[in-house]
Write an enzyme that holds these catalytic residues in place. Structure first.
Site, short mmCIF file in Angstrom:
data_model
loop_
_atom_site.label_atom_id
_atom_site.label_comp_id
_atom_site.label_asym_id
_atom_site.label_seq_id
_atom_site.Cartn_x
_atom_site.Cartn_y
_atom_site.Cartn_z
N ILE A 31 -43.62 13.25 6.77
CA ILE A 31 -44.09 14.53 7.39
C ILE A 31 -43.96 16.16 5.93
CG2 ILE A 31 -42.54 16.17 8.93
CD1 ILE A 31 -44.95 17.22 10.96
N ASN A 87 -29.08 9.73 4.69
CA ASN A 87 -28.35 10.95 4.69
C ASN A 87 -27.65 10.69 6.51
OD1 ASN A 87 -29.66 11.86 2.81
ND2 ASN A 87 -31.62 13.09 3.80
N HIS A 100 -32.23 6.53 10.05
CA HIS A 100 -33.75 7.01 9.42
C HIS A 100 -33.78 6.40 8.03
CE1 HIS A 100 -32.44 10.79 9.71
NE2 HIS A 100 -33.68 10.88 8.49
P1 AMP Z 1 -32.98 14.27 7.27
O1 AMP Z 1 -32.95 15.20 6.86
O2 AMP Z 1 -32.76 12.89 6.49
O3 AMP Z 1 -32.49 13.59 8.91
O4 AMP Z 1 -34.73 13.51 7.62
C1 AMP Z 1 -35.51 13.74 8.49
C2 AMP Z 1 -37.12 13.78 7.74
O5 AMP Z 1 -38.23 13.41 8.86
C3 AMP Z 1 -37.67 14.71 6.50
O6 AMP Z 1 -37.70 14.70 5.26
C4 AMP Z 1 -38.27 15.15 7.95
O7 AMP Z 1 -39.93 16.05 6.79
C5 AMP Z 1 -39.28 14.34 8.78
N1 AMP Z 1 -39.70 14.49 9.72
C6 AMP Z 1 -39.64 15.14 10.88
N2 AMP Z 1 -40.05 15.13 11.36
C7 AMP Z 1 -41.76 14.36 11.56
C8 AMP Z 1 -43.00 13.69 12.00
N3 AMP Z 1 -43.28 14.33 13.35
N4 AMP Z 1 -43.19 12.80 11.10
C9 AMP Z 1 -42.30 13.05 9.39
N5 AMP Z 1 -41.93 12.63 10.17
C10 AMP Z 1 -40.74 13.81 10.17
#
Ligand code: AMP
Length: 114
Positions: A31, A87, A100
């Site tokens: 996102i 991460n 992820h």
């Molecule tokens: P991390 O900081 O490695 O835990 O990555 C989490 C990621 O999830 C971040 O890059 C956010 O931008 C992404 N994220 C959070 N909520 C959503 C969502 N609803 N749809 C898509 N990506 C998301």
């Protein structure tokens, strides 16, 4: 896990820009993209982080990595490559506690990370 945002995306309770789905995993665009190509590959099973994965998850982890590479190529990164990032916990910069793989491409990545 009912309060996990990625579990809610898997259940369809929160919309996502999905690029791939099968019985084991979901891949959807981040996102807040940090590169022209930026999507996440997640297991449907709730695993809090890579460091919470158990030995029985090894085959699933392999499938996630393999699909991440395949999807990166499909998304236009086959020639110039991509960055694959997991991460983990606070020092690793993890903000969503559901394992992820970030797949980033379409621009040159820097190293080392900040
Ligand atoms: P991390 O900081 O490695 O835990 O990555 C989490 C990621 O999830 C971040 O890059 C956010 O931008 C992404 N994220 C959070 N909520 C959503 C969502 N609803 N749809 C898509 N990506 C998301």
């Amino acid at each position: 896990m009912s309060d996990c945002i990625f579990c809610r995306i898997i259940k369809g309770e929160i919309p996502s820009d999905t690029i791939y789905e099968d019985g084991d995993m979901l891949a959807f665009r981040d996102i807040t993209p940090q590169a022209p190509v930026h999507f996440l590959v997640i297991p449907k099973k709730h695993i809090g982080s890579l460091m919470e994965a158990e030995r029985e998850d090894a085959s699933l982890l392999g499938k996630l990595l393999h699909k991440a590479g395949e999807l990166a190529a499909e998304q236009g990164c086959s020639e110039r490559g991509a960055r694959f990032v997991i991460n983990c916990k606070s020092d690793g910069g993890q903000t969503v506690d559901h394992l992820h793989i970030h797949v980033l491409g379409g621009r040159m990545m820097m190293w080392p990370p900040g």
